[in-house]
Design a protein around this motif. Structure first.
Motif, PDB file in Angstrom:
ATOM      1  N   MET A   1       0.818  -1.212   0.000  1.00 46.97           N
ATOM      2  CA  MET A   1       0.000   0.000   0.000  1.00 46.97           C
ATOM      3  C   MET A   1       0.852   1.264   0.000  1.00 46.97           C
ATOM      4  O   MET A   1       0.482   2.272  -0.604  1.00 46.97           O
ATOM      5  CB  MET A   1      -0.922   0.017   1.221  1.00 46.97           C
TER       6      MET A   1
ATOM      7  N   TRP B   1      -9.571  -1.691  -2.290  1.00 41.75           N
ATOM      8  CA  TRP B   1      -8.418  -0.903  -2.731  1.00 41.75           C
ATOM      9  C   TRP B   1      -8.857   0.398  -3.414  1.00 41.75           C
ATOM     10  O   TRP B   1      -8.022   1.264  -3.681  1.00 41.75           O
ATOM     11  CB  TRP B   1      -7.602  -1.736  -3.714  1.00 41.75           C
TER      12      TRP B   1
ATOM     13  N   TYR C   1      -3.592  -0.255  -9.392  1.00 43.79           N
ATOM     14  CA  TYR C   1      -4.352  -1.445  -8.997  1.00 43.79           C
ATOM     15  C   TYR C   1      -3.632  -2.754  -9.274  1.00 43.79           C
ATOM     16  O   TYR C   1      -3.977  -3.783  -8.697  1.00 43.79           O
ATOM     17  CB  TYR C   1      -5.726  -1.429  -9.689  1.00 43.79           C
TER      18      TYR C   1
ATOM     19  N   VAL D   1      -2.490  -4.582  -6.041  1.00 48.02           N
ATOM     20  CA  VAL D   1      -3.350  -5.470  -5.247  1.00 48.02           C
ATOM     21  C   VAL D   1      -3.660  -6.759  -5.997  1.00 48.02           C
ATOM     22  O   VAL D   1      -3.834  -7.816  -5.385  1.00 48.02           O
ATOM     23  CB  VAL D   1      -4.631  -4.746  -4.788  1.00 48.02           C
TER      24      VAL D   1
END
Length: 366
Positions: A48, A86, A92, A95
């Motif tokens: 993250m 998310w 993206y 993730v």
């Protein structure tokens, strides 16, 4: 490749480690992923934190761990739910890779994150930095975890004038960490370097007078701390002009579209949009033609309700936002859905389209 670190012999390693780690133990921020040394939570937090500020990550991390408290929970989750958790963090692919790697950990390693460099580096999306962070923080293994913060700190401490934007420079900083890392407490050492870069040894105007390792710093001694690190600028971003529309059917439902499974913002949902390649295509009739020929939708555009800009690392979207309706014979499919505003909360949208929805809702109140 032989890497020489000319200034490292000037460092009193033991004193450097002690000063750095003692400062960290007193000054470290209270962050949710520091409450224990669970390798899964550390892994999630590090993924993250790539390209994202700590303050932004905290609520996302808490929600993500609440939804997927264990490796098994994330491995078994539907991708749409993972993307929804998310939503707003961007990048993206991070993730998606995380979920793929977690599935491998569940199947190949019985749900236990590997504790050796070879196995952990083989997991999808786990680069040298993430591997080093997990191994050192969770397992106490003296592996380097070199990110931008660490390169900035060591470029100043050791007066290293290599360009940190070049991937080849990473090896120099990894060698520096290997030579200076505490073998008694590698977890605190690596976290302290990250914290020092975030709070004290900042990109501009470093707070040298507050620095716990100032007396070890070659850059400070030479008075060049503001000239380091050397970092070349990235290539210019590309500008893309889009026309996007909030299109309603006769029942007040909104048409949304699922992006392709590969490429930018893969598998996220969006409002129908077309790219405008020529200035003349800003004309409303031209845009209507683009919708029909590009997306095979017959639309009636009403008015333009605003313009949005969304910046990616490599391009900028300039979006003209319209409202309108679409022809009643258009059919739903896996890629196209008619949803109410309430149902829209179940779908994961990129930030640019969340902005667009907020703009639409604000205009509805006027």
């Amino acid at each position: 490749m032989i890497i020489e670190l000319k200034n490292i012999e000037k460092i009193n390693k033991s004193a450097f480690q002690t000063d750095l780690i003692n400062w960290f133990k007193y000054e470290q921020r209270d962050l949710p992923w520091r409450k224990d040394q669970d390798p899964y939570k550390i892994w999630v937090s590090e993924i993250m934190l790539q390209q994202t500020r700590v303050d932004t990550v905290i609520p996302y991390f808490n929600r993500f761990i609440e939804w997927f408290p264990t490796i098994e929970d994330l491995a078994e989750a539907e991708e749409d739910k993972v993307l929804k958790a998310w939503e707003g963090l961007g990048y993206y692919s991070r993730v998606r890779n995380l979920q793929s790697a977690v599935k491998e950990v569940k199947e190949k390693y019985s749900g236990i994150v590997p504790n050796n460099p070879e196995d952990i580096a083989g997991l999808k999306g786990v680069g040298p930095y993430t591997a080093g962070a997990i191994l050192s923080i969770a397992y106490g293994i003296p592996e380097p975890a070199v990110d931008g913060n660490v390169m900035r700190v060591f470029s100043r401490v050791l007066s290293i004038w290599e360009d940190i934007a070049k991937s080849s420079s990473r090896k120099i900083f990894e060698k520096a960490v290997r030579e200076l890392i505490s073998h008694d407490d590698p977890s605190s050492f690596n976290q302290a370097l990250m914290e020092l870069g975030a709070l004290i040894c900042t990109p501009t105007s470093p707070s040298c007078l507050l620095c716990p390792v100032r007396e070890h710093c070659q850059g400070f001694e030479e008075g060049v701390q503001n000239e380091l690190p050397i970092k070349t600028k990235k290539n210019k971003t590309r500008n893309v002009q889009l026309a996007a529309a909030v299109l309603l059917d006769g029942n007040g439902k909104v048409l949304i579209h699922k992006r392709p499974a590969t490429g930018l913002l893969a598998n996220l949902w969006e409002f129908p949009n077309v790219e405008i390649h020529h200035p003349l295509q800003n004309d409303r009739e031209q845009i209507i033609d683009l919708f029909e020929h590009t997306l095979n939708i017959k639309v009636k555009l009403e008015k333009i309700i605003g313009q949005l800009e969304h910046v990616f690392s490599h391009l900028v979207w300039n979006i003209n936002v319209y409202t309108g309706t679409f022809h009643s014979d258009f059919q739903e499919s896996d890629e196209w859905k008619f949803v109410s505003l309430e149902e829209m909360k179940e779908f994961a949208f990129p930030v640019s389209y969340q902005k667009m929805l907020r703009l639409y809702l604000e205009r509805q109140k006027e």
